[in-house]
Motif scaffolding. Sequence first.
Motif, PDB file in Angstrom:
ATOM      1  N   ALA A  87       0.870  -1.286  -0.073  1.00  0.00           N
ATOM      2  CA  ALA A  87       0.019  -0.069   0.091  1.00  0.00           C
ATOM      3  C   ALA A  87       0.958   1.070  -0.027  1.00  0.00           C
ATOM      4  O   ALA A  87       0.585   2.179  -0.948  1.00  0.00           O
ATOM      5  N   PRO A  88       1.916   1.341   0.886  1.00  0.00           N
ATOM      6  CA  PRO A  88       2.721   2.482   0.796  1.00  0.00           C
ATOM      7  C   PRO A  88       3.288   2.763  -0.398  1.00  0.00           C
ATOM      8  O   PRO A  88       3.610   3.822  -0.875  1.00  0.00           O
ATOM      9  N   VAL A  89       3.923   1.692  -1.044  1.00  0.00           N
ATOM     10  CA  VAL A  89       4.684   1.944  -1.943  1.00  0.00           C
ATOM     11  C   VAL A  89       3.875   2.352  -3.187  1.00  0.00           C
ATOM     12  O   VAL A  89       4.213   3.162  -4.047  1.00  0.00           O
ATOM     13  N   ARG A  90       2.605   1.636  -3.316  1.00  0.00           N
ATOM     14  CA  ARG A  90       1.755   1.918  -4.394  1.00  0.00           C
ATOM     15  C   ARG A  90       1.453   3.561  -4.096  1.00  0.00           C
ATOM     16  O   ARG A  90       1.369   4.175  -5.062  1.00  0.00           O
ATOM     17  N   ALA A  91       1.163   3.994  -3.152  1.00  0.00           N
ATOM     18  CA  ALA A  91       0.792   5.403  -2.731  1.00  0.00           C
ATOM     19  C   ALA A  91       1.988   6.214  -3.255  1.00  0.00           C
ATOM     20  O   ALA A  91       1.735   7.383  -3.940  1.00  0.00           O
ATOM     21  N   LEU A  92       3.148   5.855  -3.048  1.00  0.00           N
ATOM     22  CA  LEU A  92       4.282   6.520  -3.120  1.00  0.00           C
ATOM     23  C   LEU A  92       4.572   6.775  -4.798  1.00  0.00           C
ATOM     24  O   LEU A  92       4.796   7.906  -5.452  1.00  0.00           O
ATOM     25  N   THR A  93       4.189   5.747  -5.463  1.00  0.00           N
ATOM     26  CA  THR A  93       4.498   5.716  -7.030  1.00  0.00           C
ATOM     27  C   THR A  93       3.209   6.480  -7.580  1.00  0.00           C
ATOM     28  O   THR A  93       3.500   7.452  -8.614  1.00  0.00           O
ATOM     29  N   ASP A  94       2.251   6.551  -6.803  1.00  0.00           N
ATOM     30  CA  ASP A  94       1.036   7.322  -7.441  1.00  0.00           C
ATOM     31  C   ASP A  94       1.322   8.796  -7.241  1.00  0.00           C
ATOM     32  O   ASP A  94       1.130   9.684  -8.232  1.00  0.00           O
ATOM     33  N   LEU A  95       1.967   9.135  -6.164  1.00  0.00           N
ATOM     34  CA  LEU A  95       2.458  10.506  -6.034  1.00  0.00           C
ATOM     35  C   LEU A  95       3.291  11.121  -6.984  1.00  0.00           C
ATOM     36  O   LEU A  95       3.536  11.957  -7.419  1.00  0.00           O
ATOM     37  N   PHE A  96       4.333  10.014  -7.038  1.00  0.00           N
ATOM     38  CA  PHE A  96       5.231  10.449  -8.173  1.00  0.00           C
ATOM     39  C   PHE A  96       4.788  10.919  -9.607  1.00  0.00           C
ATOM     40  O   PHE A  96       5.000  11.587  -9.928  1.00  0.00           O
ATOM     41  N   ALA A  97       3.665   9.881 -10.133  1.00  0.00           N
ATOM     42  CA  ALA A  97       2.999  10.040 -11.096  1.00  0.00           C
ATOM     43  C   ALA A  97       2.416  11.204 -11.140  1.00  0.00           C
ATOM     44  O   ALA A  97       2.347  12.131 -12.312  1.00  0.00           O
ATOM     45  N   ALA A  98       1.629  11.722 -10.017  1.00  0.00           N
ATOM     46  CA  ALA A  98       0.813  12.828  -9.874  1.00  0.00           C
ATOM     47  C   ALA A  98       1.996  14.184 -10.065  1.00  0.00           C
ATOM     48  O   ALA A  98       1.644  15.027 -10.887  1.00  0.00           O
ATOM     49  N   GLY A  99       3.088  14.125  -9.537  1.00  0.00           N
ATOM     50  CA  GLY A  99       3.889  15.236  -9.541  1.00  0.00           C
ATOM     51  C   GLY A  99       4.506  15.420 -10.947  1.00  0.00           C
ATOM     52  O   GLY A  99       4.531  16.475 -11.566  1.00  0.00           O
TER      53      GLY A  99
END
Lengths: 166, 423
Positions: A87-99
């Motif tokens: 979950a945290p890894v996915r959230a992190l990659t989501d934030l990366f993509a968003a940025g």
Amino acid sequence: MRLERLLALIERLEDATLVLLMAVLVALAGAQIVLRNLFDSGLVWADPTVRVLVLWVALLGAMAAARQGRHITVDLVARALPARLAAPVRALTDLFAAGVCGVLAWHAARLVAMEWSAGTVAFAGLPAWIAQLIVPVGFAVIGLRYLALAPRRFTVGAGADAGASR
Amino acid sequence: MTVAFGLLLAALLGAPLFAVIAAAALWGFYASDIDPSAVAIEFYRLAEMPVLLAIPLFTLAGYLLGESRAPDRLVGLTRAFLGWMPGGLALVTLVACALFTAFTGASGVTIVALGALLYPALRQGGYGERFSLGLVTTSGSLGLLFAPSLPLILYGIVAQQLGVGRSITLDELFLAGLLPGLLMVALLAGYSMWTNRTQPLTPFTWREAKAALRAARWELPLPVVVLGGIYGGYFAVSEAAAATVLYVLAIEVLVHREIPLRALPRIVREAATMVGGVLVILGVSLASTNYLIDQQVPARLLEAVRSVVSSPLTFLLLLNGLLLLLGMMLDIFAALVIVVPLLLPMAVGYGIDPLHLGIVFLANMQLGYFTPPVGMNLFIASFRFGKDVAELVRASLPFFVVLLVAVLVITYWPALSLALAGR
């Protein structure tokens, strides 16, 4: 609740646009074949229009893919991660993509603004900035969707495997 | 260096690939004092490539075919005409899957749409469980080398954009894939016939053949017109794509009435989702590739590899290994768009024809789909048939060896790919 209804409305609007543009795309491409082969002519504006439509369909499709985070990824490592870390890894990659999408949308918007003030014409009187508008809009929407996905990775249930690869 | 490492890590942890590539391009332009809006300019070049039109149109046609009962009719038809031979049902599986993949491109679709029909049929026909599972998993990626498969088209587009080495046309690429593709089908067919030589034969009946022909009468002209049109040079690829989607719409929606009108928006959205996923990667890769060429990365890479590897044969051997590895990890479309710009200049440096490289690349990717232990089709099949991945690995291993032989032949015998295209 009102936000959710607004989001659902936006999604349906996107879907309608997508279907409409795809229909025009297929119809124009088909009309060109008939005109070219049977009447040895063609619509001058059809070919550039079709090319711009491909770009629009691609970005609208990419926006739809971002709804459930279904963009192409390498899922080798993510699949092997224990649930607690996933979950945290996915959230992190989501934030990366968003940025990244945010930065991209910003620079694309600058380009559109430049074309607007320069008054560039794409073809047949269509201003270039209108043809290009989907690029900043598309990436902005994709970015917002990934931003919204990140917290959903932590809730058990619908959102937890929202990023399951295709 | 830190940035490159960070981006690699992001990709491995499962960040969307388009975002990773876009970040690389943005950073690259920024670091060399070029306005990062150049990335947007490069991305907009998606609207300047006429052949690109073929991608949404063929994808839509493929999704429509998958939603209709065309797969049933395809299996019925091949069964009526090939089922009487030794290993008949296995041949049916190979031919039906190859045709379906050629028309739908993305290969996971084949296992889901056809595997569900073929696997029970194989088991009922007395074929072993392990053989049937392996065959269906393997066949899921067969047909990538036949026109008008999307990966073939995408390779052509990427290679044309690069403009390195001898120029290639999509028509030449379609011709180049023909013999290598047939070699793969033939070797798998030979193996299947040999392992099932003791199976009882079912006789050929005209009654069944006629019924199957009748059922498929509307779809029959499709491969003839599209393949004949493309291979015969009557149709440009994008024209063939437009004709295909219009024809498929007409027969599946209006004639067979298997796709209700209200299902069309969903199908269009699903097709566009797949197209969008591929094209945003292509778009941002146009920018990153431009940056890499500007920094002379391909040239430096070639120099570095040349100092270690001197013969083209060794280069090809290493290439096979690298591509197998990539095929296991990367989606085929992503691999094409990201890796080909780096590989093609190198291959040309070793005197390899861009046409041949394309066929070698796709042949390896096809194998990568079910390379143990992490090929994608192993997981799709495991999910679809409710079997353990380990079981599927064991089941598809002999097929893997057969196709590996095919890939090696394709790699080291360039004439097989080049002869039909006349170069």
